[in-house]
Design an enzyme around this catalytic site. Structure first.
Site, PDB file in Angstrom:
ATOM      1  N   ARG A 546       0.829  -1.200   0.000  1.00 40.76           N
ATOM      2  CA  ARG A 546       0.000   0.000   0.000  1.00 40.76           C
ATOM      3  C   ARG A 546       0.862   1.249   0.000  1.00 40.76           C
ATOM      4  O   ARG A 546       1.933   1.282   0.608  1.00 40.76           O
ATOM      5  CB  ARG A 546      -0.889   0.048   1.247  1.00 40.76           C
ATOM      6  CG  ARG A 546      -2.010  -0.960   1.272  1.00 40.76           C
ATOM      7  CD  ARG A 546      -2.894  -0.723   2.493  1.00 40.76           C
ATOM      8  NE  ARG A 546      -2.119  -0.734   3.735  1.00 40.76           N
ATOM      9  CZ  ARG A 546      -2.503  -0.122   4.853  1.00 40.76           C
ATOM     10  NH1 ARG A 546      -3.611   0.582   4.873  1.00 40.76           N
ATOM     11  NH2 ARG A 546      -1.766  -0.196   5.951  1.00 40.76           N
ATOM     12  N   SER A 607       8.077  -5.307   6.500  1.00 42.72           N
ATOM     13  CA  SER A 607       7.837  -6.457   7.376  1.00 42.72           C
ATOM     14  C   SER A 607       8.678  -7.672   7.005  1.00 42.72           C
ATOM     15  O   SER A 607       8.153  -8.764   6.722  1.00 42.72           O
ATOM     16  CB  SER A 607       6.342  -6.803   7.355  1.00 42.72           C
ATOM     17  OG  SER A 607       5.582  -5.709   7.793  1.00 42.72           O
ATOM     18  N   ASP A 661       5.511  -3.511  11.884  1.00 37.60           N
ATOM     19  CA  ASP A 661       4.091  -3.265  12.156  1.00 37.60           C
ATOM     20  C   ASP A 661       3.794  -3.157  13.654  1.00 37.60           C
ATOM     21  O   ASP A 661       2.840  -2.488  14.052  1.00 37.60           O
ATOM     22  CB  ASP A 661       3.215  -4.348  11.509  1.00 37.60           C
ATOM     23  CG  ASP A 661       3.664  -5.756  11.863  1.00 37.60           C
ATOM     24  OD1 ASP A 661       4.651  -5.910  12.599  1.00 37.60           O
ATOM     25  OD2 ASP A 661       3.033  -6.715  11.369  1.00 37.60           O
TER      26      ASP A 661
END
Length: 920
Positions: A546, A607, A661
């Site tokens: 994203r 991540s 995250d």
């Protein structure tokens, strides 16, 4: 006059619909914790939580106390579906002085009867479970614990009311030196009716008693020394009506039981005592009520019970005779005598084929002189009285069936109903009326009526046998699940071990060998609410990624985002191609958002395993999740992104922070709550981060302030320190992963593994024939077939949910309801252990923070994300409760995160800009 009387005894269909609705409301009130005391239907819990499954076998003793006799039975079951039980019985007459004497004398007499019976049978059994049929009003709190509320039926023994009658009987039996006899169940005959009708493959979940239960007629009994083999006669003196059914246990608010089902004794005879039936009561009903020993009470009972139908008929005949519509010219004084007309005589009149002739003889036997027209009219009246009773029974049963269908979330309920009683056995059209009314009032329910045989004897033996079977099963289940059920001391030890590993991970000399890596993130501040501006965020963690623009204003945060796909060829191509593709997507997004001329600070959620050496500098340790782009491992990923921007001549890129995250989750919640200094992820994986004092971070220079530490606690235990809590099921799951021996704490907690742990436990239970009759479906042997999301669905209250049936269907499991209850227990055990272990880890974190800051009490907030925490019905509650127990000096609030990897990354960038440019 006759037609008027017949109309009064006929209830319109629309009124039956209303009555059914009122009865369902009364049932709910009876089950409600706060409404039970005022309810007309008492809905008494029986603590019978299963019906026979046909596997019951062994010898069971039954004692029934009724009228002026004690009946003892020895019932042998053979595990053949309960089709051919062997039964032996004996009855003992009770002296009248015992019925009104001391309570101790009564129970001593019962125990002496048991002793004599066992001596006559030459019984030499080592253990003999006993079921006690005690037909008096009791407050039952367990299957084998019930306090007598009040005596009735001619009994008035002293010093018994308010005491546990099961314990009184057991004490008396012990005095007879019958130590092998154990009272395991107390029940009434309605429940027994249901239990006698349950056989293998045909569970019976409802029972209806319509009047006095009749002794079965069995020709050719052989009686030896006072002992009778074959079906013994019931001694039940209860001429009333009642119904029981298997209710969803979580709806029975008057008990603590929340799992499975429980048989509820409706005690529906008092329905209508609140006046709800006043519009269908006839003058004849009012006369019967006034003459009864309890005027105004048991209004439903007095319209349907076999004790009253003869009386209702008598009052109709008396009224018609007074109006000269019957027996003109002859004396009807006999009709003024209460009890002169019995229900069995009424049934004889309407059932006999000879009709008028038999009716004439029956009426003449009463001293009446009927003509042919009188006989015909009397037959009509008798039919109307009995048909009304059958219709009311059907309406009550329809209410029970519809309630079961609704609470089980079913489109259609197919159910077996055990039936007994004088009306059912004595009225040829009773079943026909019952079925036709149910079809009109509860079309969604299909009831199969099954005749019961000796509910108070054989049924009591079934209750006892099921109790014994469940107790043995419970013992085996408890042994199998015990290793997964952690005690407080176990959790305290895990907390201490986590604290120890945290210290090792922070130490400069010990960091390299620590299982909890305690990685510095170079995030040294949390949001304080003064952050303002526009920021970009990039979230890369899989095949989709994203790009976001986040506007932080005084009014709050606004975001816009777009998802882009990374083709497999690029994921597995060169590093340059991968990062060029990412820059292309950023440029496309900025163009769509009209941001091409803006240079915005960017926070990058990456991540993948990295060694972070600065807020905007991190070396990729290895690719995961299907990525294998060349030329990236060991390189600074932020620099790779910047170089791609240069190649693409994109000068408006300003990467200020790279985060994972977990840190993003903390920062996202920190903007809403300045006390949020911990981040927690409990989803497919698990991790935590927190703000540590710089003086304790041996892997980074500097002692001032704080830094967020990414714990990477999923690897806790990789050094063997948690081996003592690893079960055989955990070891199997670990061995079958792609990284055996690694991420061991995560494998006890996270959503990726809980379903697999449950699957292996279910297979072990099936192997022990505790589940699925020992025959699990082949599908259950498939790895990862039992999804962790199934745990959330199964653990929701109400096991009859459509979703659970769909899960069982998808897994091709032929599961009984009891199997579903056990599956729920397994799921609950596994998920609660996960929550407790997560709490133990978190307790180590908050206690360390409290000690770091020299506080007696710490008040702090945890930003939390992950599907297991957010979607599981019990996980968050268990985690928070366990944390309070383990860290009583810390007040911990939990704030669910909204988009930690997107908004959180932007906020890391925002805080970084605030710190580096304090004047702006």
């Amino acid at each position: 006059q006759v037609q008027r009387a017949l109309r009064a005894l006929t209830i319109p269909l629309e009124r039956l619909h209303i009555m059914k609705g009122h009865m369902m409301q009364a049932m709910r009130r009876g089950l409600g914790r706060h409404t039970h005391s005022r309810a007309t239907l008492k809905m008494l819990p029986t603590y019978i939580c299963a019906t026979p499954d046909g596997t019951e076998k062994g010898d069971y003793l039954v004692v029934e106390l009724c009228q002026s006799q004690v009946r003892t039975l020895l019932v042998t079951l053979f595990g053949d579906g309960n089709l051919n039980p062997q039964m032996m019985y004996k009855t003992f007459d009770m002296p009248e002085d015992i019925m009104q004497g001391e309570g101790e004398a009564l129970f001593d007499f019962i125990a002496q009867c048991v002793s004599q019976f066992l001596a006559d049978t030459n019984s030499s059994l080592e253990h003999l479970p006993l079921g006690f049929v005690f037909p008096f009003s009791c407050r039952q709190t367990q299957l084998n614990k019930a306090e007598l509320i009040s005596w009735s039926k001619g009994f008035s023994c002293r010093d018994v009311e308010g005491k546990d009658v099961v314990q009184l009987l057991q004490s008396a039996i012990n005095k007879q030196e019958l130590s092998h006899v154990e009272v395991v169940a107390l029940m009434n005959d309605t429940v027994g009716t249901m239990m006698t009708c349950s056989t293998e493959g045909r569970p019976c979940e409802v029972a209806l008693v319509a009047g006095e239960q009749q002794a079965p007629h069995v020709p050719g009994w052989s009686v030896l020394g006072g002992l009778s083999w074959c079906s013994p006669p019931s001694l039940s003196a209860d001429k009333g009506s009642n119904c029981c059914f298997m209710a969803e246990a979580h709806l029975v608010e008057t008990t603590e039981e929340t799992s499975g089902r429980m048989c509820i004794n409706t005690e529906w005879g008092r329905f209508g005592d609140d006046g709800i039936l006043s519009d269908i009561l006839t003058p004849y009903d009012e006369c019967v009520d006034e003459e009864s020993s309890s005027p105004g009470e048991k209004r439903f009972e007095k319209m349907v019970g076999s004790l009253y139908l003869g009386e209702i008929t008598r009052h109709v005949l008396m009224a018609l005779a007074t109006e000269k519509a019957l027996f003109t010219g002859s004396s009807v004084a006999v009709l003024k005598e209460k009890g002169v007309l019995k229900t069995h005589q009424v049934l004889d009149i309407i059932n006999v084929e000879e009709g008028v002739a038999v009716t004439k003889r029956a009426l003449e036997a009463l001293g009446l002189q009927p003509n042919e027209r009188d006989c015909s009219r009397v037959q009509q009246i008798c039919r109307a009285v009995v048909s009304r009773a059958a219709t009311l029974y059907a309406t009550g049963l329809a209410a029970v069936l519809s309630y079961m269908c609704q609470t089980r979330d079913m489109d259609q309920l197919l159910v077996n109903v055990g039936v007994d009683g004088e009306l059912y056995q004595g009225h040829t059209r009773f079943e026909e009326i019952l079925q036709s009314v149910i079809k009109l009032l509860a079309p969604e329910c299909v009831a199969t009526l099954l005749p019961s045989t000796d509910g108070s004897g054989r049924g009591a033996a079934m209750v006892t046998a099921v109790a014994v079977r469940l107790k043995a099963q419970r013992r085996e289940v408890a042994e199998l699940l015990a290793p997964l059920q952690l005690k407080h001391d176990d959790l305290v030890q895990v907390q201490a071990l986590m604290r120890q590993e945290m210290e090792l991970g922070l130490g400069q000399e010990t960091h390299a060998n620590a299982s909890v890596r305690m990685l510095p993130t170079y995030v040294c501040h949390t949001p304080d609410g003064t952050e303002l501006g526009e920021f970009l965020a990039l979230d890369l963690g899989g095949t989709n990624f994203r790009v976001l623009v986040v506007q932080v204003t005084e009014e709050g945060i606004r975001m816009a985002s777009e998802i882009y796909v990374i083709p497999t060829a690029i994921m597995q191509g060169t590093g340059e191609a991968l990062f060029d593709h990412i820059i292309d997507c950023i440029m496309d997004f900025q163009k769509k958002q009209d941001l091409t001329t803006h240079t915005l600070p960017l926070g990058f959620t990456f991540s993948f395993p990295c060694q972070q050496v600065g807020l905007d500098k991190a070396l990729l340790l290895t690719w995961t999740k299907g990525f294998s782009a060349s030329g990236c491992v060991g390189q600074d990923v932020v620099q790779l992104l910047r170089e791609a921007a240069e190649r693409k001549h994109h000068t408006g890129l300003k990467v200020v922070a790279l985060v994972n995250d977990t840190v993003g989750t903390m920062m996202s919640c920190g903007y809403e709550d300045p006390k949020c200094e911990i981040g927690l992820i409990v989803g497919t994986g698990t991790n935590a981060c927190y703000m540590e004092e710089m003086r304790n971070v041996g892997t980074v220079e500097g002692d001032e302030g704080r830094m967020c530490i990414n714990m990477e606690w999923g690897a806790f235990g990789d050094n063997g320190c948690l081996d003592h809590i690893f079960t055989s099921f955990d070891k199997i799951v670990d061995d079958q992963t792609i990284n055996p021996g690694k991420q061991r704490f995560e494998k006890l907690i996270s959503g990726m593994y809980l379903g697999e742990i449950v699957r292996h436990i279910l297979l072990a239970m099936a192997d022990k024939e505790l589940l699925f009759h020992g025959n699990p479906s082949p599908k259950l042997y498939t790895k990862d077939i039992f999804k962790t999301k199934f745990l959330s669905t199964i653990e929701l209250n109400g096991l009859a949910l459509r979703q659970i049936r769909q899960i069982l269907q998808d897994l091709e499991l032929n599961a009984s309801f009891e199997d579903s209850v056990l599956m729920r227990e397994v799921c609950h055990t596994v998920s609660m252990r996960a929550a407790q272990l997560c709490a133990a880890g978190l307790a180590a974190v908050v206690e360390k923070m409290r000690e770091n800051r020299g506080l007696d009490k710490l008040s702090i907030t945890v930003g939390v994300d992950g599907t297991l925490y957010k979607l599981h019905p019990n996980f968050s509650h268990c985690l928070q409760k366990t944390l309070r127990d383990l860290a009583p000096n810390c007040t911990v609030s939990f704030m669910p995160s909204e988009d930690g990897s997107g908004k959180g990354a932007a906020l890391v960038a925002a805080v970084a800009c605030r710190i580096t440019s304090p004047g702006q």
